[in-house]
Design a protein around this motif. Structure first.
Motif, PDB file in Angstrom:
ATOM      1  N   THR A   1       0.722  -1.157   0.223  1.00 14.45           N
ATOM      2  CA  THR A   1       0.061   0.034  -0.055  1.00 14.45           C
ATOM      3  C   THR A   1       0.937   1.360   0.092  1.00 14.45           C
ATOM      4  OG1 THR A   1      -0.204  -0.199   2.378  1.00 14.45           O
ATOM      5  CG2 THR A   1      -1.824  -1.151   1.303  1.00 14.45           C
ATOM      6  N   ASP A   2       2.194   1.135   0.237  1.00 17.47           N
ATOM      7  CA  ASP A   2       2.865   2.171   0.289  1.00 17.47           C
ATOM      8  C   ASP A   2       4.471   1.717   0.090  1.00 17.47           C
ATOM      9  OD1 ASP A   2       4.733   4.372   0.912  1.00 17.47           O
ATOM     10  OD2 ASP A   2       4.053   4.699   2.956  1.00 17.47           O
ATOM     11  N   VAL A   3       4.864   2.226  -1.150  1.00 20.16           N
ATOM     12  CA  VAL A   3       6.120   1.757  -1.722  1.00 20.16           C
ATOM     13  C   VAL A   3       7.430   2.131  -0.936  1.00 20.16           C
ATOM     14  CG1 VAL A   3       5.374   1.523  -4.169  1.00 20.16           C
ATOM     15  CG2 VAL A   3       6.442   3.470  -3.456  1.00 20.16           C
TER      16      VAL A   3
ATOM     17  N   ARG B   1       2.513  -4.823 -11.602  1.00 22.53           N
ATOM     18  CA  ARG B   1       3.379  -4.040 -11.247  1.00 22.53           C
ATOM     19  C   ARG B   1       2.550  -2.916 -10.037  1.00 22.53           C
ATOM     20  NH1 ARG B   1       4.496  -0.160 -15.527  1.00 22.53           N
ATOM     21  NH2 ARG B   1       4.007  -1.931 -16.761  1.00 22.53           N
ATOM     22  N   VAL B   2       3.615  -2.645  -9.157  1.00 21.25           N
ATOM     23  CA  VAL B   2       2.702  -1.644  -8.171  1.00 21.25           C
ATOM     24  C   VAL B   2       3.172  -0.284  -8.344  1.00 21.25           C
ATOM     25  CG1 VAL B   2       2.711  -1.056  -5.507  1.00 21.25           C
ATOM     26  CG2 VAL B   2       2.966  -3.385  -6.032  1.00 21.25           C
ATOM     27  N   GLU B   3       2.294   0.501  -8.490  1.00 17.92           N
ATOM     28  CA  GLU B   3       2.637   2.054  -8.881  1.00 17.92           C
ATOM     29  C   GLU B   3       2.471   2.833  -7.486  1.00 17.92           C
ATOM     30  OE1 GLU B   3       3.542   3.423 -11.597  1.00 17.92           O
ATOM     31  OE2 GLU B   3       2.858   2.296 -13.077  1.00 17.92           O
ATOM     32  N   PRO B   4       3.352   3.628  -7.418  1.00 17.69           N
ATOM     33  CA  PRO B   4       4.216   4.288  -8.179  1.00 17.69           C
ATOM     34  C   PRO B   4       5.468   3.640  -8.349  1.00 17.69           C
ATOM     35  CG  PRO B   4       4.237   5.673  -6.302  1.00 17.69           C
ATOM     36  CD  PRO B   4       3.142   4.534  -6.204  1.00 17.69           C
ATOM     37  N   ALA B   5       6.606   3.816  -9.081  1.00 17.59           N
ATOM     38  CA  ALA B   5       8.015   3.309  -8.744  1.00 17.59           C
ATOM     39  C   ALA B   5       8.627   3.766  -7.475  1.00 17.59           C
ATOM     40  CB  ALA B   5       8.898   3.984  -9.973  1.00 17.59           C
ATOM     41  N   PHE B   6       9.481   2.799  -6.756  1.00 16.95           N
ATOM     42  CA  PHE B   6       9.953   3.174  -5.489  1.00 16.95           C
ATOM     43  C   PHE B   6      11.321   3.825  -5.775  1.00 16.95           C
ATOM     44  CE2 PHE B   6      11.410  -1.161  -6.373  1.00 16.95           C
ATOM     45  CZ  PHE B   6      12.954  -1.023  -6.070  1.00 16.95           C
ATOM     46  N   GLY B   7      11.844   3.801  -6.884  1.00 16.23           N
ATOM     47  CA  GLY B   7      13.219   4.414  -7.184  1.00 16.23           C
ATOM     48  C   GLY B   7      13.393   4.423  -8.758  1.00 16.23           C
ATOM     49  N   GLU B   8      14.629   4.932  -9.084  1.00 18.22           N
ATOM     50  CA  GLU B   8      14.969   4.804 -10.344  1.00 18.22           C
ATOM     51  C   GLU B   8      16.604   4.564 -10.332  1.00 18.22           C
ATOM     52  OE1 GLU B   8      14.009   8.752 -11.662  1.00 18.22           O
ATOM     53  OE2 GLU B   8      16.000   9.462 -10.790  1.00 18.22           O
ATOM     54  N   THR B   9      16.985   4.200 -11.714  1.00 20.89           N
ATOM     55  CA  THR B   9      18.434   3.847 -11.988  1.00 20.89           C
ATOM     56  C   THR B   9      18.601   4.457 -13.308  1.00 20.89           C
ATOM     57  OG1 THR B   9      20.142   1.892 -12.029  1.00 20.89           O
ATOM     58  CG2 THR B   9      17.915   1.366 -13.326  1.00 20.89           C
ATOM     59  N   GLY B  10      20.075   4.725 -13.415  1.00 16.60           N
ATOM     60  CA  GLY B  10      20.366   5.358 -14.733  1.00 16.60           C
ATOM     61  C   GLY B  10      21.386   4.257 -15.161  1.00 16.60           C
TER      62      GLY B  10
END
Length: 278
Positions: free
Chosen positions: A31-33, A101-110
């Motif tokens: 419920t909360d990423v 998939r669970v929205e939103p994303a919990f992070g990002e990677t380059g």
């Protein structure tokens, strides 16, 4: 990941795993990423999600050598979720029935390139190229294609190499489909390769492409076998790579990272995961 063969999702050999769960099975919903309240999360060992989640105290991290093992664990409720980048999530959603998939994303990677420690000149040129390339409509089209990746319609462009000058030896993680791989004609394809080829063309370099694995690429860069390495290299590894003496470029793309959770008592999926074509 290694080998210089085309890799593709195999959707023709579906395997139903018999879950030990009863009909009363209830999903453990995220419920909360940003606060997983102790849920168990699977990651591929030493992949970007492992680096991004290490240190979080709101979950238990379970590390797996293969995606098949991790999917099996999710199916049998040994873990509650999987963490993966957007494209891998989309591949899993395509190749399975019973995950979302669970929205939103919990992070990002380059995603970045590695450079030989003695090729600071080349990396500086590449980084300068990226600054201008990212201002173009061509790059915006690239971003849209990556964002909207769909395995059923994936048709990466073949970018001809036009350089006639110095040859750069490039270690390619060829099993990194769809980010970096070879087709049956020996063309290098995938999201991670487009900026590299366009850079080489712009600076009149030729590329000698060599299929290898991640560890061999690192050793080859250190021992002057390669000038560049490409294919599923996350900027999450930057500190570790730089401590080893490897040069790390600026990222050519930023990709969100998500949790995937189970939606049914039993997941149906392709056990072989990737099918090889000679």
């Amino acid at each position: 990941m290694n080998a210089c063969k085309v890799k593709k999702i195999a959707l023709t050999c579906m395997v139903i795993l018999l879950s030990a769960c009863s009909s009363a099975w209830q999903p453990k919903k995220i419920t909360d990423v940003n606060n997983l309240h102790g849920l168990r999360v699977g990651v591929n060992l030493s992949w970007e999600s492992d680096y991004l989640l290490t240190g979080r105290t709101d979950m238990e991290i379970y590390r797996y050598d293969t995606m098949a093992d991790m999917l099996m664990a999710l199916n049998y409720d040994k873990i509650d979720a999987i963490a993966a980048d957007l494209i891998l999530c989309k591949m899993l959603e395509t190749a399975t029935d019973g995950v979302e998939r669970v929205e939103p994303a919990f992070g990002e990677t380059g995603y970045v390139l590695y450079f030989n420690p003695r090729r600071q000149d080349c990396m500086d040129e590449y980084n300068a190229f990226l600054v201008e390339y990212m201002k173009t409509d061509d790059y915006r089209d690239y971003q849209e294609r990556e964002k909207n990746y769909d395995e059923s319609t994936f048709d990466p462009p073949i970018i001809p190499q036009t350089g006639t000058g110095e040859t750069l030896n490039v270690a390619v993680e060829a099993a990194g489909y769809p980010r970096a791989f070879f087709d049956t004609e020996g063309n290098i394809l995938g999201y991670d390769t487009e900026a590299l080829i366009k850079f080489a063309n712009a600076y009149n370099y030729q590329l000698n492409l060599v299929s290898t694995g991640y560890e061999n690429a690192i050793l080859g860069l250190k021992n002057d076998l390669y000038d560049i390495a490409v294919g599923y290299i996350s900027d999450a590894y930057r500190l570790e790579a730089e401590e080893y003496g490897i040069l790390v470029s600026e990222p050519f793309t930023i990709t969100p990272v998500y949790f995937l959770q189970k939606t049914k008592p039993t997941i149906t999926f392709d056990y072989t995961w990737f099918e090889e074509e000679e």
